[in-house]
Every structure is written in structure tokens, then in C-alpha cells.
Design a protein around this motif. Structure first.
Motif, PDB file in Angstrom:
ATOM      1  N   CYS A 111      -7.166   1.132   0.074  1.00 28.20           N
ATOM      2  CA  CYS A 111      -6.372  -0.072  -0.158  1.00 28.20           C
ATOM      3  C   CYS A 111      -6.045  -0.799   1.146  1.00 28.20           C
ATOM      4  CB  CYS A 111      -5.091   0.273  -0.904  1.00 28.20           C
ATOM      5  SG  CYS A 111      -5.364   0.719  -2.644  1.00 28.20           S
ATOM      6  N   VAL A 119      -8.772  -2.938   1.953  1.00 28.56           N
ATOM      7  CA  VAL A 119      -8.819  -4.145   1.120  1.00 28.56           C
ATOM      8  C   VAL A 119      -7.934  -5.232   1.712  1.00 28.56           C
ATOM      9  CG1 VAL A 119      -8.237  -5.122  -1.140  1.00 28.56           C
ATOM     10  CG2 VAL A 119      -9.356  -2.887  -1.014  1.00 28.56           C
ATOM     11  N   VAL A 122       0.835  -1.207   0.000  1.00 24.57           N
ATOM     12  CA  VAL A 122       0.000   0.000   0.000  1.00 24.57           C
ATOM     13  C   VAL A 122       0.869   1.256   0.000  1.00 24.57           C
ATOM     14  CG1 VAL A 122      -1.812   1.256   1.222  1.00 24.57           C
ATOM     15  CG2 VAL A 122      -1.904  -1.232   1.095  1.00 24.57           C
ATOM     16  N   ALA A 124      -8.158   1.105  -5.720  1.00 23.63           N
ATOM     17  CA  ALA A 124      -8.461   0.100  -4.700  1.00 23.63           C
ATOM     18  C   ALA A 124      -9.317  -1.031  -5.257  1.00 23.63           C
ATOM     19  CB  ALA A 124      -9.180   0.771  -3.513  1.00 23.63           C
ATOM     20  N   LEU A 148      -7.167  -3.590  -6.947  1.00 24.55           N
ATOM     21  CA  LEU A 148      -6.468  -4.414  -5.959  1.00 24.55           C
ATOM     22  C   LEU A 148      -7.391  -5.491  -5.406  1.00 24.55           C
ATOM     23  CD1 LEU A 148      -3.950  -4.919  -4.186  1.00 24.55           C
ATOM     24  CD2 LEU A 148      -4.846  -3.199  -2.597  1.00 24.55           C
ATOM     25  N   ILE A 207       1.618   1.837  -3.543  1.00 22.43           N
ATOM     26  CA  ILE A 207       0.459   2.380  -4.260  1.00 22.43           C
ATOM     27  C   ILE A 207       0.313   3.871  -3.970  1.00 22.43           C
ATOM     28  CG2 ILE A 207      -2.070   2.336  -4.342  1.00 22.43           C
ATOM     29  CD1 ILE A 207      -1.873  -0.717  -3.936  1.00 22.43           C
TER      30      ILE A 207
END
Length: 544
Positions: A41, A44, A16, A130, A133, A19
Motif C-alpha cells: 500500500c 501505491v 496505510v 493494495a 486501494l 490498513i
């Protein structure tokens, strides 16, 4: 040393962090844009600690304006039917009605507010990051695997009534007929669909006033909860200037109660008046422990109540710090009553856990320090099959007038539940500015009651004792939250340090509980951004 010239993202999840940097560098986003993508994220991949079903608080600094950093309180709110929650919690009926633990989640509303004020990229684009992902999947981390094995989680998932009480969550955690293991690939298609629906809608109304709100109300009511459509539709983020104090010659900004920054800033206030020794030795650790006890004695008053701002202001006065300093004995510790003002009562402490924190500084010098939570690991354990959302357990953070108190103490009236009230919290995101209005520190932590003390120790080590940022965070810690009256240390705490505390009358106990820090500092000489993530959760910063 992780040093960067332009921008950095520090999270407890390496994937993350990467990202977040992609949003900043490749997509041209601001710290606010990156915060939206990073928060989504994290929800997630580490959905045991955060997600759209939770809430928290943050500090945002807009470097261009050089104004006061903005604090946002997006803690979960109690339902209008708070009396039903109180009656259920008092008789400990939450096992039969896990939905009763859920408050109105605030994370999405806060992300929208950050994006509206400070963002540059399209809302839908950030949500697609997100959603991809969640759709494509990710490797299960050791942290996520261990969270399933935590005693109270495992006991719940293995219980005879697990299929009826938390069946959707159990299925989500065992997609292949066994519980998740490190290295498994996990895909979350239901959540991906939800993220895309929110992204395409252009804002948060679909979640709070639209079709998703109706679905969530039905999910929670089916699990015995009482949240209503009106509860969702009326939710608002509380926004104000950050609470200002000073530490080590720099301005500190935190979130007001019911967030936890005031406790941390009170600790800073006292430490600024203390003449700490030149070494991080037994006497220094004793002094700091005593400061923790005074600070947590005051925490009892810092709920979501009228007049709390006046309480905070009094704690941050130099005269208050001097008063505490005069009461600290270099050779002794005392019973709890010693640390209370006048006729203050001693109440049961509320706690919180199941949290994540991240820090971001972008190339324009804007910064965000954000802590978000769903309460206990996996929140209320009420999971929406259709939406992929876990609902929080934050109503457990309130005190209940007729309920049992910790250690037989009465529950705190400052933290009693009421409609739309928000529970007391230890979440303590802060930013510190230097004399030029540039970011000096962005820091925060996850870990409930351990958050303020952990951050305090790290910054004392960094500024006073010249530890590297990584060592200041990673080295053995100690903690005291007033009650029970003992110091908590981790298993790596040196025996000689423990003996130094015991010689001064402290009772010391070993525990694996602690907080997990993410931090960014600007080096005063090189002006580079130095970032560190706590080794205890295997996080990793990324930057450029």
C-alpha cells in the motif's frame, strides 16, 4: 500519547497505518501479514519513495520462538553486465540511459519470504488489499505533491527531452494535464492489475521468473538499462540472524552490511561507554557529534564485501568503544584524519534517499522493522505504463573506480560495483528486546545518511534524558557524517545550541535534509505499546 494494549502499526502515511491495523485486527493477520499489505500500500500511495521496483532490508522478531530476530537483506542487486553500468556511470551517461540506474528489485521476494515463514492469511487476500486501494484511488498527500516539486525531479520533468526520456512518468504524475496537487484523487489501475496478477499467482515467481520479468526486462532495456531475465531469475533474499549488540541494558538487533545498522550499533556501542552529562546540553551535543564522526569514518569499510562481518564484530567490542572514548576531547573537534584508524584511507561517501520505513507489533508480540526504497525520488524515473511500476536508481549508490568522487576524494573500493553485488546503504531497521524476550523498541527511519544519527539521538533522548517518545523524535536535531567536516542542523535548531558547537570548533550549516522516524516502544511500567511517527512527514500510528 499514542498508547495501545495489543498491537500497533506506525507508517509515514496515516491511511496505510489504518490498513495495517485492519489486517491485524479485523482479518486476524500476523505482523508479517500486515507488513506485506503495508509495504504494498505504501508503494501505491507514496510511489515516489517505494514500491515493487525497489528493495531494502528488515528485522523480524518471532515472539513465540524467543529466538534471535531474523535479518533480511533485499537490497537491489547489480546486473551481470555490471561493467556496462560502470562504464556508463563513469562517463555520467545515465541521463541518456536512465535504465542503467536500475538494479534487480528485491522487495517482492522479501515480502514473500516473510509471508512464507510467519504469515497466516492468503497471499492473494493481502494483494487484494493494495489492489483495491490502487483501483479505487486515494487522496494525494502534501508529501507526494512536494516530491514532484523537488529541484532535480522538476528539472527532469520540465526538460525539453522529458517526453522521450521519462514520458510515462510525466504522464502518471499529470493525469489531468497538470502535476498532482494535494487533495487530488489518484487512481492507479495498471498497478492494481499487476498486484492482482501477482496475488493470483500465489508467490513471486511470476515477477522473477515469469511473464512480468520479461516485461520489466524489456522496459528497462528500452530505457538503456542492461538487466536481463537471468538477473531477475537468480535473485535471492539474504537471510541471517540479526547483528547483536547492546544499548541501555537491552539487546539490539540490526541488519548486516551493506545495510546501515552496523553504523548505528557502533554509535550505540560508543555511547554506552561515554559518561554523558545529566542534561542534554552543549557538551552532550558535542560528545554525540564526535561519536558520529568516528562512526562515519568506519562506514567507508562497510560494503558488500568478504570479511565485512569481522569489521562489524570489531566495531561492537567494548574495547573499541573505550578506544574512541579516550580520543574525544570535551572542548575541541579535529580534522578528518583524526577519526581514522592507522593507515585507513579517506574515501568519497555514497548516499541514498527516496525511502520509507514502517514498524509493526502484533497482539502476539511479533514485530517487524522494515525500510524499503527505490533510490532517488521516483527512482530512475523509468516508469512502466503497463505494470504501474517505477524502477529503482540504486546503481547510483555504488562507487565507481573511474568516476568523480565527492569533494575530490577517491571513490571507496569497498563499494565498487560487481555482478550481483549490492550497494552500500544507510537503511537501519532495528529491534530491541528486554530481559524477558519481549519487544522493547522497534524503530527505523528514511532519509539516507541521516538515518543512523537521527535514530541515535532519538533513543538517547528517550532513555537517557527521559523525553517522551514523540518529543525525542520531533525536537531539533544535528548530524555529522564525517565529510564534509561540518555539523548539519535544521532551521529550528536553537541559536544557543549552535553557538555551543561553534565554541568547540565545529562548523555548523543549516539544511532541510534530515531523516524521518517511525518508532514503537513498550513502556516498562504499563507494558503498553507507545508509538510515534515523525512530524516531518505527517505520519500517524494506529493500533488497538
Amino acid at each position: 500519547m499514542n498508547a495501545y494494549s495489543h498491537a500497533v502499526v506506525a507508517t509515514d502515511t496515516p491511511l496505510v497505518s489504518k490498513i495495517g491495523v485492519q489486517v491485524l485486527r479485523e482479518m486476524g493477520g500476523t505482523a508479517a501479514d500486515a507488513a506485506v499489505a503495508v509495504a504494498l500500500c505504501l508503494g501505491v500511495v507514496h510511489f515516489h519513495t517505494s514500491g515493487l521496483g525497489g528493495g531494502g532490508c528488515c528485522i523480524y522478531y518471532d515472539r513465540r520462538s524467543k529466538g534471535t530476530p531474523v535479518a533480511m537483506d533485499f537490497r537491489e542487486a547489480a546486473p551481470l553486465a555490471a561493467d556496462v553500468v560502470e562504464e556508463t556511470m563513469t562517463r555520467e551517461g545515465q541521463r541518456e540511459r536512465p535504465g542503467i540506474l536500475a538494479g534487480v528489485p528485491g522487495e517482492l521476494k522479501a515480502l514473500e519470504r516473510l509471508w512464507q515463514k510467519y504469515g497466516r492469511l492468503e497471499w492473494e487476500v493481502l494483494f487484494e488489499v493494495a489492489a483495491q486501494l490502487a483501483d479505487e484511488g486515494f487522496l494525494v498527500s502534501a508529501i507526494l505533491e512536494r516530491s514532484v516539486a523537488v529541484d532535480y525531479v522538476k528539472a527532469s520533468l520540465d526538460a525539453e527531452d522529458a517526453d522521450s526520456r521519462c514520458g510515462p512518468l510525466k504522464r502518471a504524475l499529470s493525469p489531468n494535464g497538470r502535476f498532482l496537487k494535494k487533495g487530488d484523487t489518484l487512481r492507479r489501475p495498471a498497478l492494481a492489475k499487476t498486484l492482482r496478477r501477482i496475488g493470483a499467482s500465489g508467490g513471486s515467481d511470476i515477477f522473477y521468473k515469469g511473464e512480468l520479468a520479461h516485461i520489466m526486462v524489456n522496459d528497462i532495456k528500452a530505457a538503456g538499462g542492461v538487466l536481463s531475465y537471468e538477473d531477475f531469475a537468480s535473485y535471492e533474499v539474504r537471510e541471517c540472524n540479526g547483528v547483536e549488540s547492546k544499548f541501555n541494558g537491552r539487546k539490539v538487533y540490526g541488519v548486516p552490511p551493506p545495510g546501515g545498522s552496523a553504523v548505528l550499533q557502533y554509535i550505540f556501542n560508543i555511547l554506552s561507554e561515554l559518561n554523558l552529562g545529566e542534561r542534554f546540553d552543549d557538551e552532550t551535543r558535542h560528545f554525540i557529534t564526535e561519536v558520529f564522526k568516528f562512526a562515519f569514518a568506519e562506514r567507508q569499510k562497510l560494503g558488500d564485501n568478504a570479511g565485512v562481518d569481522d569489521v562489524v564484530a570489531s566495531l561492537l567490542k567494548p574495547s573499541k568503544a573505550a578506544q574512541v572514548q579516550s580520543k574525544i576531547d570535551p572542548d575541541a573537534t579535529f580534522p578528518p584524519e583524526y577519526y581514522c584508524d592507522g593507515d585507513d584511507g579517506i574515501y568519497s561517501l555514497s548516499s541514498d534517499t527516496g525511502t520509507t520505513h514502517f514498524c509493526i507489533v502484533d497482539s502476539d508480540g511479533n514485530a517487524v522493522s522494515l525500510t524499503t526504497s527505490i533510490g532517488w525520488y521516483f527512482g530512475s524515473q523509468v516508469y512502466s505504463d503497463s505494470l504501474g511500476i517505477i524502477y529503482n536508481s540504486e546503481m547510483d549508490n555504488f562507487s565507481y573506480s573511474g568516476g568523480p568522487g565527492f569533494m575530490g576524494l577517491p571513490p571507496s573500493p569497498f563499494n565498487f560495483i560487481a555482478p550481483r553485488k549490492r550497494p552500500q546503504s544507510s537503511l537501519s531497521p532495528i529491534v530491541m528486546l528486554d530481559g524477558n524476550g519481549d519487544i522493547a523498541v522497534v524503530i527505523g527511519a528514511s532519509g539516507g545518511l541521516w538515518i543512523p544519527t537521527t535514530i541515535a539521538i532519538a533513543l538517547v533522548r528517550y532513555y537517557k534524558y527521559k523525553y517522551s517518545l514523540q518529543d525525542a523524535i520531533d525536537k531539533p536535531r544535528f548530524h555529522h557524517h564525517f565529510l564534509p567536516n561540518h555539523v548539519t542542523v535544521q532551521s529550528d535548531f536553537p541559536a544557543s545550541w549552535r553557538e555551543g558547537l561553534e565554541r568547540r570548533g565545529h562548523r555548523v550549516e543549516v539544511s532541510n535534509l534530515t531523516a524521518v522516524i517511525q518508532a514503537i516502544v513498550r513502556d516498562a511500567e504499563s507494558k503498553k505499546l507507545i508509538a510515534a511517527c515523525d512530524c516531518r512527514k505527517q505520519g500517524q500510528p494506529e493500533g488497538y
